[in-house]
Design a protein around this motif. Structure first.
Motif, mmCIF file in Angstrom:
data_model
loop_
_atom_site.group_PDB
_atom_site.id
_atom_site.type_symbol
_atom_site.label_atom_id
_atom_site.label_comp_id
_atom_site.label_asym_id
_atom_site.label_seq_id
_atom_site.Cartn_x
_atom_site.Cartn_y
_atom_site.Cartn_z
ATOM 1 N N THR A 119 0.836 -1.195 0.000
ATOM 2 C CA THR A 119 0.000 0.000 0.000
ATOM 3 C C THR A 119 0.873 1.248 0.000
ATOM 4 N N VAL A 120 0.509 2.203 -0.850
ATOM 5 C CA VAL A 120 1.191 3.495 -0.919
ATOM 6 C C VAL A 120 0.205 4.564 -0.460
ATOM 7 N N ASN A 121 0.593 5.309 0.574
ATOM 8 C CA ASN A 121 -0.265 6.335 1.141
ATOM 9 C C ASN A 121 0.356 7.704 0.879
ATOM 10 N N PHE A 122 -0.352 8.557 0.123
ATOM 11 C CA PHE A 122 0.074 9.934 -0.105
ATOM 12 C C PHE A 122 -0.625 10.785 0.951
ATOM 13 N N ALA A 123 0.123 11.173 1.993
ATOM 14 C CA ALA A 123 -0.475 11.732 3.198
ATOM 15 C C ALA A 123 -1.230 13.044 2.940
ATOM 16 N N LYS A 124 -0.566 14.040 2.362
ATOM 17 C CA LYS A 124 -1.202 15.352 2.177
ATOM 18 C C LYS A 124 -2.355 15.292 1.179
ATOM 19 N N SER A 125 -2.274 14.384 0.227
ATOM 20 C CA SER A 125 -3.326 14.259 -0.785
ATOM 21 C C SER A 125 -4.456 13.339 -0.335
ATOM 22 N N SER A 126 -4.267 12.695 0.810
ATOM 23 C CA SER A 126 -5.286 11.799 1.369
ATOM 24 C C SER A 126 -5.695 10.712 0.381
ATOM 25 N N GLN A 127 -4.692 10.129 -0.273
ATOM 26 C CA GLN A 127 -4.958 9.029 -1.199
ATOM 27 C C GLN A 127 -4.169 7.807 -0.763
ATOM 28 N N GLN A 128 -4.844 6.672 -0.740
ATOM 29 C CA GLN A 128 -4.204 5.414 -0.401
ATOM 30 C C GLN A 128 -4.438 4.443 -1.550
ATOM 31 N N LEU A 129 -3.324 3.910 -2.103
ATOM 32 C CA LEU A 129 -3.401 3.092 -3.308
ATOM 33 C C LEU A 129 -2.646 1.789 -3.107
ATOM 34 N N THR A 133 9.829 13.317 1.352
ATOM 35 C CA THR A 133 10.011 12.727 2.677
ATOM 36 C C THR A 133 9.206 11.437 2.806
ATOM 37 N N ILE A 134 9.839 10.436 3.405
ATOM 38 C CA ILE A 134 9.172 9.168 3.717
ATOM 39 C C ILE A 134 8.750 9.216 5.188
ATOM 40 N N ARG A 135 7.444 9.219 5.436
ATOM 41 C CA ARG A 135 6.969 9.235 6.823
ATOM 42 C C ARG A 135 7.149 7.867 7.479
ATOM 43 N N SER A 136 6.893 6.828 6.710
ATOM 44 C CA SER A 136 7.105 5.480 7.228
ATOM 45 C C SER A 136 7.232 4.529 6.051
ATOM 46 N N GLY A 137 7.828 3.358 6.292
ATOM 47 C CA GLY A 137 8.001 2.369 5.242
ATOM 48 C C GLY A 137 9.373 2.430 4.612
ATOM 49 N N VAL A 187 4.161 2.049 2.490
ATOM 50 C CA VAL A 187 4.915 3.283 2.639
ATOM 51 C C VAL A 187 3.953 4.476 2.717
ATOM 52 N N VAL A 188 4.315 5.476 3.536
ATOM 53 C CA VAL A 188 3.571 6.712 3.644
ATOM 54 C C VAL A 188 4.485 7.848 3.208
ATOM 55 N N LEU A 189 4.058 8.607 2.206
ATOM 56 C CA LEU A 189 4.870 9.673 1.622
ATOM 57 C C LEU A 189 4.274 11.041 1.923
ATOM 58 N N GLU A 190 5.135 12.040 2.045
ATOM 59 C CA GLU A 190 4.736 13.408 2.360
ATOM 60 C C GLU A 190 4.289 14.113 1.074
#
Length: 425
Positions: free
Chosen positions: A344-354, A389-393, A421-424
């Motif tokens: 799972t790839v999470n784009f934090a600021k865009s609030s999208q999880q793919l 930035t990588i927040r996690s993963g 992974v969670v990306l900024e």
């Protein structure tokens, strides 16, 4: 002691030194010959790098951030006028540090935005001359719009050709890049396609300034003579240095057309041409050119038995050129993606999880496919524009990028997720 005895002592000492020198030279040549004899008997080139190849560490950037450089010369380099060289000197008047032959400069360009106003874009261009104390040179080919294509012409190359003039001031990062010629005395083969000649010019000019006795083979491919850059310069070097072997190959010139130089020939650069011309030696191969050329030549060199450690390349989009050995290791080490192993790839600021798609190419492509705006430039791991930035993963790279990302960040254009992974973004 009489003068005769003194003279005999001097002659004896000279003969002793000469015999020692010749003995050492003979022993080194015998070791080389014996290694080649064994490799021929085993059916290939030596599998290990030559002991004479001393590792060279990439130097740290000579300055941090951006530095202002002024354009002092602007020179059209070929008959069709689509390659232009820009000579740059620092605006602060201080000396510039040396670089490794084959490295590039990164430019920040302020240009008109299609949406109105201005925008900043980042692009990388290879240095096209050997190091000198007072400045740098880059040579840039204008990228026109493709025929029958909706893609616009290259923005940065056309900006350089049309907008950058004598006296223009450009923001430049320090020379960087992992593609450069080593400083050993190992023989080298340089393979250049089109504007891929630019880092090779840097290598050749540096080599014959610092190592004039080194064996160098340059194969320079172009469609026809009007596209060539630095032809007279290269041919003059070949005339001066018997250890410099130059072959200029024309892919679109009719075979009935008379060639203007003994260094020119009809046809493309192929592995068969290298087999025909190169003696059996442990060469290092440096390649730069369009992706199709590298997609053909890199696997062909591997099939010929050239070890991975002796194949060095830079493409226009190098992430798309895969080594066979790396692909084989990946197929063995990475199981096929399944429901249980989905990432799972999470784009934090865009609030999208793919869910990372099977066969995905890069995190940048995934972000753009979802309409997420990402600042990007080279799309090849060179400029650092897409550093995120990588927040996690954890992420992985198919090959080491030229630009070294800061700790806790990644270059989206050349990496893929190894875990959730969670990306900024």
């Amino acid at each position: 002691m009489t003068s005769l005895y003194l003279l005999l002592w001097i002659v004896g000492a000279i003969l002793l030194q000469l015999s020692i020198y010749l003995s050492i030279g003979f022993w080194r040549h015998w070791q080389t010959y014996d290694a080649l004899r064994i490799s021929v008997a085993q059916g290939g080139l030596p599998a290990e790098p030559s002991p004479a190849l001393a590792p060279v560490n990439t130097p740290a950037p000579a300055w941090s951030g951006w530095r202002a450089f002024k354009v002092t010369h602007k020179v059209i380099e070929n008959a069709v006028g689509d390659i232009c060289s820009f000579h740059l000197e620092p605006q602060d008047g201080q000396a510039v540090p040396p670089f490794l032959p084959g490295q590039y400069l990164t430019f920040r360009l302020e240009m008109d935005s299609p949406a109105g106003g201005t925008e900043s874009i980042t692009r990388c261009y290879s240095l096209s001359d050997g190091p000198r104390a007072n400045g740098y040179r880059v040579s840039i080919k204008r990228a026109p719009a493709s025929l029958n294509s909706t893609h616009p012409p290259g923005r940065s190359s056309n900006y350089f050709h049309d907008q950058v003039q004598l006296g223009s001031v450009l923001q430049v990062r320090a020379p960087a890049g992992h593609f450069y010629m080593d400083r050993s005395d190992a023989p080298v083969v340089l393979l250049a396609g089109g504007i891929g000649i630019t880092p090779m010019l840097s290598m050749v000019n540096w080599c014959f300034s610092e190592q004039p006795g080194r064996e160098v083979w340059l194969f320079y491919g172009a469609r026809h003579a009007q596209e060539l850059m630095a032809q007279a310069h290269l041919e003059a070097l070949a005339d001066m240095h018997p250890n410099f072997h130059l072959f200029i190959c024309f892919s679109d010139t009719d075979k009935k057309t008379d060639l203007g130089s003994p260094y020119q020939r009809h046809g493309r650069i192929t592995i068969d041409l290298l087999r025909q011309l190169l003696p059996l030696k442990p060469y290092h191969y440096y390649l730069c050119g369009p992706t199709p050329m590298l997609e053909s030549m890199v696997p062909a060199l591997e099939d010929w038995g050239v070890p991975d450690s002796r194949i060095h390349f830079e493409a226009f989009g190098p992430a798309s050129v895969k080594r066979k050995s790396a692909a084989q290791q990946a197929s063995l080490a990475t199981p096929a993606q399944s429901a249980e192993t989905a990432v799972t790839v999470n784009f934090a600021k865009s609030s999208q999880q793919l869910t990372w798609p099977a066969g995905g190419t890069s995190l940048l492509d995934l972000a753009e496919s979802q309409g997420i705006a990402v600042n990007s430039g080279c799309r090849a791991g060179s400029c650092g524009s897409c550093q995120t930035t990588i927040r996690s993963g954890e992420v992985g790279y198919q090959q080491a990028p030229d630009y070294d990302p800061e700790p806790g960040t990644c270059l989206l254009c050349v990496c893929t997720p190894k875990t959730d992974v969670v990306l900024e973004l």
